[in-house]
Motif scaffolding. Structure first.
Motif, PDB file in Angstrom:
ATOM      1  N   GLY A   1       0.845  -1.200   0.000  1.00  8.12           N
ATOM      2  CA  GLY A   1       0.000   0.000   0.000  1.00  8.12           C
ATOM      3  C   GLY A   1       0.879   1.248   0.000  1.00  8.12           C
ATOM      4  O   GLY A   1       2.075   1.191   0.314  1.00  8.12           O
ATOM      5  N   ARG A   2       0.292   2.372  -0.390  1.00  7.34           N
ATOM      6  CA  ARG A   2       1.084   3.607  -0.501  1.00  7.34           C
ATOM      7  C   ARG A   2       0.566   4.686   0.440  1.00  7.34           C
ATOM      8  O   ARG A   2      -0.570   4.626   0.919  1.00  7.34           O
ATOM      9  CB  ARG A   2       1.044   4.134  -1.936  1.00  7.34           C
ATOM     10  CG  ARG A   2       1.825   3.278  -2.929  1.00  7.34           C
ATOM     11  CD  ARG A   2       1.581   3.727  -4.350  1.00  7.34           C
ATOM     12  NE  ARG A   2       0.174   3.635  -4.685  1.00  7.34           N
ATOM     13  CZ  ARG A   2      -0.472   4.463  -5.498  1.00  7.34           C
ATOM     14  NH1 ARG A   2       0.145   5.485  -6.063  1.00  7.34           N
ATOM     15  NH2 ARG A   2      -1.742   4.301  -5.741  1.00  7.34           N
ATOM     16  N   LEU A   3       1.451   5.664   0.682  1.00  4.81           N
ATOM     17  CA  LEU A   3       1.091   6.810   1.522  1.00  4.81           C
ATOM     18  C   LEU A   3       1.578   8.083   0.839  1.00  4.81           C
ATOM     19  O   LEU A   3       2.739   8.154   0.412  1.00  4.81           O
ATOM     20  CB  LEU A   3       1.763   6.689   2.899  1.00  4.81           C
ATOM     21  CG  LEU A   3       1.543   7.860   3.870  1.00  4.81           C
ATOM     22  CD1 LEU A   3       0.076   7.966   4.288  1.00  4.81           C
ATOM     23  CD2 LEU A   3       2.422   7.699   5.117  1.00  4.81           C
ATOM     24  N   VAL A   4       0.697   9.065   0.722  1.00  3.89           N
ATOM     25  CA  VAL A   4       1.087  10.406   0.258  1.00  3.89           C
ATOM     26  C   VAL A   4       1.043  11.303   1.495  1.00  3.89           C
ATOM     27  O   VAL A   4      -0.005  11.411   2.153  1.00  3.89           O
ATOM     28  CB  VAL A   4       0.124  10.908  -0.840  1.00  3.89           C
ATOM     29  CG1 VAL A   4       0.412  12.369  -1.183  1.00  3.89           C
ATOM     30  CG2 VAL A   4       0.261  10.033  -2.086  1.00  3.89           C
ATOM     31  N   ILE A   5       2.190  11.894   1.823  1.00  6.53           N
ATOM     32  CA  ILE A   5       2.295  12.623   3.102  1.00  6.53           C
ATOM     33  C   ILE A   5       3.060  13.927   2.906  1.00  6.53           C
ATOM     34  O   ILE A   5       4.083  13.955   2.212  1.00  6.53           O
ATOM     35  CB  ILE A   5       2.961  11.703   4.178  1.00  6.53           C
ATOM     36  CG1 ILE A   5       3.090  12.433   5.524  1.00  6.53           C
ATOM     37  CG2 ILE A   5       4.300  11.133   3.726  1.00  6.53           C
ATOM     38  CD1 ILE A   5       3.439  11.505   6.686  1.00  6.53           C
ATOM     39  N   GLY A   6       2.542  15.000   3.511  1.00  5.77           N
ATOM     40  CA  GLY A   6       3.191  16.304   3.432  1.00  5.77           C
ATOM     41  C   GLY A   6       4.191  16.475   4.564  1.00  5.77           C
ATOM     42  O   GLY A   6       3.925  16.063   5.698  1.00  5.77           O
ATOM     43  N   ALA A   7       5.342  17.091   4.258  1.00  9.10           N
ATOM     44  CA  ALA A   7       6.360  17.350   5.286  1.00  9.10           C
ATOM     45  C   ALA A   7       6.995  18.713   5.018  1.00  9.10           C
ATOM     46  O   ALA A   7       7.480  18.968   3.910  1.00  9.10           O
ATOM     47  CB  ALA A   7       7.424  16.254   5.250  1.00  9.10           C
ATOM     48  N   ASP A   8       6.979  19.555   6.027  1.00  5.38           N
ATOM     49  CA  ASP A   8       7.567  20.886   5.865  1.00  5.38           C
ATOM     50  C   ASP A   8       9.091  20.757   5.826  1.00  5.38           C
ATOM     51  O   ASP A   8       9.673  19.904   6.513  1.00  5.38           O
ATOM     52  CB  ASP A   8       7.121  21.789   7.024  1.00  5.38           C
ATOM     53  CG  ASP A   8       7.340  23.262   6.713  1.00  5.38           C
ATOM     54  OD1 ASP A   8       7.660  23.598   5.556  1.00  5.38           O
ATOM     55  OD2 ASP A   8       7.185  24.090   7.636  1.00  5.38           O
ATOM     56  N   LEU A   9       9.734  21.611   5.020  1.00  2.00           N
ATOM     57  CA  LEU A   9      11.187  21.516   4.831  1.00  2.00           C
ATOM     58  C   LEU A   9      11.941  22.514   5.712  1.00  2.00           C
ATOM     59  O   LEU A   9      11.427  23.592   6.043  1.00  2.00           O
ATOM     60  CB  LEU A   9      11.529  21.764   3.366  1.00  2.00           C
ATOM     61  CG  LEU A   9      11.062  20.656   2.387  1.00  2.00           C
ATOM     62  CD1 LEU A   9      11.296  21.087   0.936  1.00  2.00           C
ATOM     63  CD2 LEU A   9      11.766  19.336   2.655  1.00  2.00           C
ATOM     64  N   LYS A  10      13.198  22.142   6.049  1.00  2.00           N
ATOM     65  CA  LYS A  10      14.080  23.065   6.774  1.00  2.00           C
ATOM     66  C   LYS A  10      14.339  24.285   5.903  1.00  2.00           C
ATOM     67  O   LYS A  10      14.423  24.164   4.679  1.00  2.00           O
ATOM     68  CB  LYS A  10      15.415  22.372   7.060  1.00  2.00           C
ATOM     69  CG  LYS A  10      15.300  21.280   8.091  1.00  2.00           C
ATOM     70  CD  LYS A  10      16.637  20.657   8.379  1.00  2.00           C
ATOM     71  CE  LYS A  10      16.463  19.632   9.479  1.00  2.00           C
ATOM     72  NZ  LYS A  10      17.650  18.812   9.713  1.00  2.00           N
ATOM     73  N   LYS A  11      14.477  25.415   6.527  1.00  2.00           N
ATOM     74  CA  LYS A  11      14.733  26.641   5.763  1.00  2.00           C
ATOM     75  C   LYS A  11      15.270  27.716   6.692  1.00  2.00           C
ATOM     76  O   LYS A  11      15.419  27.482   7.924  1.00  2.00           O
ATOM     77  CB  LYS A  11      13.450  27.096   5.048  1.00  2.00           C
ATOM     78  CG  LYS A  11      12.295  27.381   6.008  1.00  2.00           C
ATOM     79  CD  LYS A  11      11.004  27.725   5.296  1.00  2.00           C
ATOM     80  CE  LYS A  11      10.457  26.611   4.445  1.00  2.00           C
ATOM     81  NZ  LYS A  11      10.019  25.412   5.206  1.00  2.00           N
ATOM     82  N   ASP A  12      15.467  28.878   6.126  1.00  2.00           N
ATOM     83  CA  ASP A  12      15.933  30.049   6.838  1.00  2.00           C
ATOM     84  C   ASP A  12      15.085  30.314   8.092  1.00  2.00           C
ATOM     85  O   ASP A  12      13.848  30.318   8.030  1.00  2.00           O
ATOM     86  CB  ASP A  12      15.814  31.197   5.818  1.00  2.00           C
ATOM     87  CG  ASP A  12      16.009  32.536   6.453  1.00  2.00           C
ATOM     88  OD1 ASP A  12      17.030  32.682   7.135  1.00  2.00           O
ATOM     89  OD2 ASP A  12      15.144  33.419   6.271  1.00  2.00           O
TER      90      ASP A  12
END
Ligand code: AVI
Length: 318
Positions: free
Chosen positions: A185-196
């Motif tokens: 099975g699959r998962l689509v997941i949002g993840a915030d990225l490191k940044k300034d």
């Protein structure tokens, strides 16, 4: 003592009382972030998602708009889309619009009212789509509707809500999601990225003061639900970013030496003392995939926006 009956499935006043009493008794005071979302807090969070400084929501929507056709192209007819949570209407609809051959849409949420709303909204926009809501805590083992047994499953967990958990808890949640979608099975997941750090602090301490109101609502909630007597005007909102740990932290900071009484217990706050209220972890692509691998997920695809503010991962359960 006055305990107000809230919706029993959302964190109740009883749980809130227990968490406040224990969190404010610890040497480093804290209140768990799940209590930010009573009705007032949820309304403030909706406002946060539209703030100019809060890039995650609109960026994730833009990414999903362009990757939804790819995800749909890999999705065999008869698949079941399982959403962990049910609050993200636009995001879900972006996927559903590309997937006319789904067998069913299964939103899982701890709030019956949120599920009822989601069901009404989705059935209106996608007549003919089978909607099978599950009222449960998706962080725990749960029973899925018998109708979907044996069908391929695609999980969906947008919003970078995973970032509000410490890594071990995030891995545990991801492992439970992998059990729910099953091998392959699959998962689509949002993840915030490191940044300034400047951009991150602005996102969590906006000029209009909406995030401050969201954070301070924890004390107002204690006054409303538990009959506490916090002087909310004597606390400040604070957002910090620790680049080594890759996380934003929110605090309520006492402006003066003061006391507050909660359910008959008095708590003292020194001027400058912090109450920790939330972490929001930020990832890089490799770091997120490594964390997901600990929970048995293999990377399939990852999409980011041009400025690399936010990422959407597609993973497969090994
Ligand atoms: C729900 N969660 C992903 C939000 C975040 O960005 O961590 C909660 C939030 N807290 C303050 N602003 C937004």
């Amino acid at each position: 003592m006055r305990l107000v009956e809230t919706e029993p499935t959302v964190a109740t006043s009883f749980e809130f009382a227990a968490a406040i009493l224990s969190g404010l008794s610890a040497p480093e005071k804290s209140i768990p972030c799940r209590f930010l979302y009573d009705a007032a807090g949820s309304a403030l969070f909706e406002k946060i998602t539209a703030l100019p400084e809060y890039y995650p929501t609109r960026t994730e929507i833009a990414i999903l708009g362009s990757c939804a056709p790819v995800i749909a192209g890999e999705t065999e007819p008869g698949t079941v889309l399982i959403e962990f949570g049910s609050g993200s209407s636009i995001k879900t609809e972006l996927l559903l619009a590309e997937m006319p051959d789904l067998y069913a849409y299964v939103p899982i949420d701890i709030s019956r009212a949120a599920l009822d709303d989601a069901q009404a909204r989705i059935e209106k926009r996608f007549p003919g789509l089978r909607v099978l809501p599950v009222c449960a805590d998706f962080a725990k083992p749960l029973a899925m509707p018998h109708e979907i047994a044996g069908r391929p499953r695609l999980g969906f967990f947008p919003g970078s809500t995973i970032g509000n958990l410490a890594e071990d808890a995030a891995v545990e949640l991801l492992a439970n999601m992998s059990k729910i979608v099953g091998k392959g099975g699959r998962l689509v997941i949002g993840a915030d990225l490191k940044k300034d750090s400047k951009q991150l602090i602005a996102a969590y301490d906006d000029a209009a003061g909406v995030t401050a109101a969201f954070n301070l609502n924890l004390l107002k909630r204690a006054n409303r639900e538990l009959g506490a007597n916090f002087d909310v005007s004597q606390f400040d909102h604070l957002a910090t970013y620790d680049a080594d740990k890759g996380r934003v932290a929110l605090y309520l900071v006492s402006q003066a030496d003061q006391t507050a009484t909660v359910l008959g217990r008095e708590f003292a706050f020194a001027a400058g003392e912090h109450i920790h209220t939330e972490y929001s972890h930020k990832y890089d692509v490799d770091g997120f995939q490594a964390m997901a691998a600990r929970a048995g997920w293999q990377p399939v695809n990852v999409w980011t926006d041009e400025q690399r503010l936010f990422s959407v991962h597609e993973l497969r359960a090994a």
